[in-house]
Scaffold this motif. Structure first.
Motif, PDB file in Angstrom:
ATOM      1  N   UNK A  54       0.811  -1.200   0.000  1.00 21.28           N
ATOM      2  CA  UNK A  54       0.000   0.000   0.000  1.00 21.28           C
ATOM      3  C   UNK A  54       0.847   1.253   0.000  1.00 21.28           C
ATOM      4  N   UNK A  55       0.161   2.390  -0.016  1.00 20.45           N
ATOM      5  CA  UNK A  55       0.794   3.709  -0.028  1.00 20.45           C
ATOM      6  C   UNK A  55       0.142   4.592   1.023  1.00 20.45           C
ATOM      7  N   UNK A  56       0.956   5.398   1.701  1.00 25.72           N
ATOM      8  CA  UNK A  56       0.427   6.455   2.567  1.00 25.72           C
ATOM      9  C   UNK A  56       1.104   7.758   2.149  1.00 25.72           C
ATOM     10  N   UNK A  57       0.295   8.722   1.759  1.00 26.73           N
ATOM     11  CA  UNK A  57       0.788   9.976   1.193  1.00 26.73           C
ATOM     12  C   UNK A  57       0.457  11.130   2.131  1.00 26.73           C
ATOM     13  N   UNK A  58       1.487  11.865   2.574  1.00 23.87           N
ATOM     14  CA  UNK A  58       1.331  13.020   3.445  1.00 23.87           C
ATOM     15  C   UNK A  58       1.373  14.271   2.573  1.00 23.87           C
ATOM     16  N   UNK A  59       0.239  14.946   2.465  1.00 23.78           N
ATOM     17  CA  UNK A  59       0.054  16.016   1.492  1.00 23.78           C
ATOM     18  C   UNK A  59       0.060  17.370   2.192  1.00 23.78           C
ATOM     19  N   UNK A  60       0.812  18.310   1.647  1.00 24.82           N
ATOM     20  CA  UNK A  60       0.989  19.623   2.267  1.00 24.82           C
ATOM     21  C   UNK A  60      -0.081  20.608   1.818  1.00 24.82           C
ATOM     22  N   UNK A  61      -0.336  21.599   2.663  1.00 21.52           N
ATOM     23  CA  UNK A  61      -1.146  22.748   2.263  1.00 21.52           C
ATOM     24  C   UNK A  61      -0.429  23.521   1.159  1.00 21.52           C
ATOM     25  N   UNK A  62      -1.211  24.144   0.288  1.00 20.68           N
ATOM     26  CA  UNK A  62      -0.619  24.919  -0.806  1.00 20.68           C
ATOM     27  C   UNK A  62      -1.188  26.323  -0.919  1.00 20.68           C
ATOM     28  N   UNK A  63      -1.878  26.809   0.115  1.00 22.73           N
ATOM     29  CA  UNK A  63      -2.260  28.216   0.164  1.00 22.73           C
ATOM     30  C   UNK A  63      -3.460  28.606  -0.658  1.00 22.73           C
ATOM     31  N   UNK A  64      -4.428  27.705  -0.826  1.00 26.68           N
ATOM     32  CA  UNK A  64      -5.624  28.054  -1.599  1.00 26.68           C
ATOM     33  C   UNK A  64      -6.429  29.176  -0.950  1.00 26.68           C
ATOM     34  N   UNK A  65      -6.421  29.225   0.382  1.00 27.79           N
ATOM     35  CA  UNK A  65      -7.153  30.266   1.096  1.00 27.79           C
ATOM     36  C   UNK A  65      -6.210  31.021   2.025  1.00 27.79           C
ATOM     37  N   UNK A  66      -6.565  32.247   2.325  1.00 29.09           N
ATOM     38  CA  UNK A  66      -5.737  33.096   3.172  1.00 29.09           C
ATOM     39  C   UNK A  66      -5.948  32.725   4.636  1.00 29.09           C
ATOM     40  N   UNK A  67      -4.874  32.548   5.371  1.00 30.93           N
ATOM     41  CA  UNK A  67      -5.001  32.272   6.791  1.00 30.93           C
ATOM     42  C   UNK A  67      -3.760  31.610   7.346  1.00 30.93           C
ATOM     43  N   UNK A  68      -3.668  31.623   8.658  1.00 28.42           N
ATOM     44  CA  UNK A  68      -2.518  31.011   9.299  1.00 28.42           C
ATOM     45  C   UNK A  68      -2.774  30.764  10.764  1.00 28.42           C
ATOM     46  N   UNK A  69      -1.760  30.286  11.457  1.00 33.38           N
ATOM     47  CA  UNK A  69      -1.890  29.983  12.867  1.00 33.38           C
ATOM     48  C   UNK A  69      -0.517  29.976  13.518  1.00 33.38           C
ATOM     49  N   UNK A  70      -0.514  30.298  14.804  1.00 32.53           N
ATOM     50  CA  UNK A  70       0.676  30.199  15.639  1.00 32.53           C
ATOM     51  C   UNK A  70       0.274  29.450  16.900  1.00 32.53           C
ATOM     52  N   UNK A  71       1.034  28.425  17.243  1.00 32.14           N
ATOM     53  CA  UNK A  71       0.681  27.590  18.383  1.00 32.14           C
ATOM     54  C   UNK A  71       1.909  27.329  19.239  1.00 32.14           C
ATOM     55  N   UNK A  72       1.763  27.503  20.551  1.00 36.07           N
ATOM     56  CA  UNK A  72       2.821  27.157  21.498  1.00 36.07           C
ATOM     57  C   UNK A  72       2.296  26.050  22.398  1.00 36.07           C
ATOM     58  N   UNK A  73       3.158  25.052  22.667  1.00 37.85           N
ATOM     59  CA  UNK A  73       2.773  23.891  23.456  1.00 37.85           C
ATOM     60  C   UNK A  73       3.821  23.634  24.520  1.00 37.85           C
TER      61      UNK A  73
END
Length: 836
Positions: free
Chosen positions: A173-192
């Motif tokens: 089988x295959x497992x594909x990890x697909x990245x965001x490509x910026x279709x919509x405007x937005x972002x996030x900042x997270x501290x843990x």
């Protein structure tokens, strides 16, 4: 086999306090108002998710004759997990053995054998291209060079089916990890931050259209801290950044992307546990004061040791590097229309390197047992730390460890996949044809060795090395090192190897699919041809010369007892590697869509998997011809048949697939004898497995439930080398595994859990010692106090139960001690996220 479960609560997080994806914005509306409104209206029906991995053309899953799963942005926000192997535990049919780190994982699919670490029959991809060509390179698992963070948009998994023909070395089988490509405007900042343990992390992501067809996305993370287990130093350190920019135009797009990963993490390998009871119902416990859910085996006192390097020179190795990964990758993806054909090309070059460090206990016993190595009257004493020089006169437990070091100098990987598809109107239906050419170059330049050392089991990050001295005062060890090599049993000089090999793969492939009305019939074929050239240096090949020499490794001007037998590489006498291989893969399937909400499919596939450096070890390579002595080791063939039904309507989706899989396996696996001592076993077997996979989702108002389960019956059909194993159940393959993800959203609060469970399995292929099953319950709560802000708390293994990933012994040893790999204990983490 009697099924039983051990209740466990677990939250699959190691490096982040909450889901690393929780802040990723899929649209410009990332406000709290949008989140709150979801609680006031019925939840949307499960989406008709298009699937693009391992197929000729992206289609709705109900129109595809494959068994596949998608974890999209919404699903990923539900998972309290950041490790790659942890994510895969939430996909039906996948068996993922992990200690919640990226690396040192064993991953398989549909009951195919787990002979060693890595993912031999399962290919991991990033944005449509493999991360590495081979999934089981020794000491270099694919997930060591892959990370999940806010840049991850979607995970697509295909089990069996056309995976074998649309990618090389992926018959399972295959497992594909697909990245965001910026279709919509937005972002996030997270501290843990860990609560009660030292691990801090920051994640970020931002993407946006730029106008005139341009858009971009950038994201990544950085983390640092000791981690959830006490090791006495900063075990986690590093991060990654990924970026892409896309230009769309009529009929296609062009995308450039880059990735920089520099990260290290501790290796949570096997550690000693007590074991009692019976083989059918074992009782697992801890050594006095050594709770392995919270204690690491490494410490600053045992971190460094003297050894020889790839050029036979003195060096000091530092195990605090742990599992280290460095990746510098650039890629190009383009799609355009030419004379009615849709042409797609993906290219990537990855400058990949790293290190593997493991400190695995080989013999655990009372101190007087090890004094025997120095003869009558020998003395034991601490070699470092606050007790340095202090004599050990009692029967405290010590461990003879095997330190494994691998310098992954270069796993550089260049890959290109070019394909063209076209659709014709034929009669009353549509004929889709695809032709493609895949080409890759995988380098394997690495050096690894084994060292035997003695240490105590104090825990708390202060384990210390121990010296042995004869009655006459002659040192038997050097700062705890008993042997520069393998100290017990056979002369394991073969585990002191250096590889400098290149693998060239060329694979033309093609497919046809005809859809008429509700019926779709398709078939695909692929021919893989590989060329392997290079050289291997190992004292194990031998040419009549001694594989060991006397050498002053620590540079103190004297040759000690330990330094009288130091394995050295024959740098002027490498063994040549020069051979070719090829194999044919094919797949054919049929899908019938009875209605908008219901379809059924059936498929048969045959795929191949080429063997990487395991084919050119000292026990397999003919150094004269440059070819493996046994050609059967070159390729393993997997055959699969499957049939399933798919249903999706309103708030309910149900997918059920029955499968049969068979493979031949030529490999080496680490097992153990009846006393629990590890050894390497050569295997030449055929395996088969049959079972059922289920995946479903139900949404009603603020409530959501996602569930998956796999029932598997696996068998060793035939063992050529030891017929006694024929008919037995392969190790670590449970009859039943499942996951549940219930959640509810009320106004500003969301709460839920991720539940993962497995029934018992056998620890080894002898089918004696039962490895207990577990249920991992992973609760979380999220609170949105103001627009864009989210506070979250997660509790990993909230009941602090013992979850066994693997047991080393095949039966309960007389000593009552064996090695185990386990999940973390209770781990609480918290985070603050701001989405904009």
């Amino acid at each position: 086999m009697r099924l039983r479960t051990a209740t466990l609560a677990a939250l699959f997080t190691t490096t982040a306090a909450v889901p690393a994806y929780a802040g990723e914005t899929a649209s410009t509306d990332s406000s709290t108002d949008a989140a709150e409104s979801a609680a006031e209206t019925p939840a949307p029906a499960p989406a008709a998710k298009a699937f693009t991995t391992g197929v000729a053309k992206g289609r709705d899953l109900l129109d595809s004759a494959i068994s596949a799963s998608i974890l999209d942005d919404h699903d990923l926000r539900q998972l309290s997990v950041s490790s790659i192997a942890g994510i895969m535990q939430n996909i039906p049919g996948i068996r993922s053995e992990t200690s919640d780190i990226d690396g040192y994982s064993a991953i398989t699919i549909r009951g195919l054998p787990l002979a060693a670490e890595g993912s031999k029959f399962l290919q991991l991809q990033e944005d449509g291209l493999p991360v590495l060509e081979f999934g089981d390179i020794q000491f270099a698992g694919i997930d060591q060079f892959l990370r999940a963070d806010l840049s991850l948009s979607q995970v697509q998994a295909i089990r069996g089916g056309s995976a074998s023909t649309f990618a090389s070395n992926s018959p399972g089988g295959l497992i594909n990890f697909i990245s965001h490509t910026g279709e919509t405007r937005g972002g996030a900042l997270q501290v843990s931050s860990g609560v009660g343990h030292d691990l801090k992390r920051i994640d970020f992501a931002y993407g946006s259209p730029l106008g005139d067809g341009w858009r971009f996305h950038v994201g990544g993370f950085y983390r640092s801290g000791e981690g959830p287990r006490a090791i006495g130093y900063t075990g986690f350190s590093g991060g990654q950044i990924k970026a892409n920019i896309t230009k769309t135009f009529e009929g296609g797009y062009v995308r450039l992307y880059a990735k920089y990963l520099d990260d290290r993490q501790p290796n949570y390998g096997t550690v000693p546990v007590t074991i009692g009871g019976t083989n059918a119902d074992p009782r697992i416990g801890f050594l006095p004061g050594y709770d392995i859910r919270e204690e690491g085996y490494s410490s600053p006192l045992t971190a460094t040791y003297a050894e020889t390097d790839r050029n036979n020179n003195r060096t000091i190795l530092d195990t605090r590097d742990g599992l280290a990964a460095q990746v510098k990758a650039v890629g190009l993806e383009a799609q355009f229309e030419v004379a009615g054909w849709t042409v797609t090309n993906r290219f990537r070059f990855s400058d990949t390197s790293g290190a593997y460090n493991d400190n695995a206990p080989f013999v655990t016993a009372p101190a007087p047992f090890f004094a025997q190595f120095g003869g009558p009257g020998a003395r034991l004493s601490y070699a470092a730390g606050p007790q340095s020089g202090q004599a050990i006169t009692d029967a405290r437990l010590l461990a003879l460890s095997v330190r494994i070091y691998a310098d992954l100098e270069s796993l550089d990987y260049a890959v290109n996949d070019l394909r063209a598809s076209r659709v014709w109107e034929v009669g009353e239906g549509k004929l889709t044809a695809t032709a493609g050419l895949y080409n890759s170059r995988q380098d394997i330049r690495m050096f690894w060795n084994f060292t035997s050392t003695l240490q105590d089991l104090a825990g708390g990050g202060i384990n210390a090395p121990v010296n042995i001295t004869t009655a006459g005062g002659v040192p038997v060890t050097d700062a705890g090192t008993l042997a520069y090599g393998f100290a017990v049993g056979l002369p394991f000089s073969i585990y002191h190897n250096r590889y400098d090999v290149g693998y060239d793969v060329l694979a033309p492939y093609g497919s046809v699919n005809y859809q008429i009305g509700k019926l779709a019939i398709g078939a695909s074929v692929r021919w893989d041809k590989g060329n392997v050239q290079g050289q291997v240096f190992s004292p194990g090949f031998g040419d009549g010369r001694a594989p060991f020499v006397a050498f002053d490794v620590n540079g103190d001007g004297q040759v000690s007892l330990a330094e009288r037998r130091v394995p050295v590489l024959p740098l002027s006498r490498p063994a040549a590697v020069d051979y070719d291989y090829d194999y044919l893969s094919y797949s054919a399937g049929v899908n019938y869509r009875f209605a908008d909400s219901l379809s059924a499919f059936a498929r048969y596939s045959r795929g191949g998997r080429a063997t990487a450096e395991n084919a050119i070890g000292t026990e397999t390579l003919d150094p004269v011809s440059g070819r493996p002595a046994n050609p059967e080791i070159l390729v393993s063939v997997v055959k699969q048949a499957e049939a399933g039904v798919k249903y999706r309507k309103d708030g309910l989706s149900l997918f059920l697939t029955g499968f049969w899989a068979s493979t031949d396996e030529r490999n080496a696996q680490i097992t153990a004898d009846s006393s629990g001592q590890a050894f390497v076993q050569q295997i030449k077997r055929t395996y088969s497995a049959k079972g059922v996979e289920f995946e479903g989702e139900y949404r009603h108002g603020p409530f959501t439930l996602v569930a998956g389960a796999t029932f598997t019956k696996a068998k060793i059909d035939k063992d050529v080398l030891d017929p006694a194993f024929s008919g037995r159940t392969p190790r670590h393959i449970p009859d039943f595994a499942f996951f549940l993800r219930p959640s509810a959203e009320f106004g500003k609060v969301t709460f839920g859990a991720a539940v993962n469970g497995t029934t018992e399995s056998f620890s080894q292929d002898t089918n004696q010692l039962v490895q207990p099953g577990y249920v991992l319950v992973s609760p979380f709560v999220q609170y949105r106090p103001a627009e864009g802000f989210t506070l979250a708390v997660n509790a990993f293994n909230v009941f602090d139960k013992l979850a066994i990933v693997s047991l080393q012994a095949p039966t309960i040893p007389a000593s009552g001690i064996t090695n185990a790999q386990v999940m973390n204990g209770r781990t609480v983490t918290a985070s603050l996220r701001y989405a904009f």
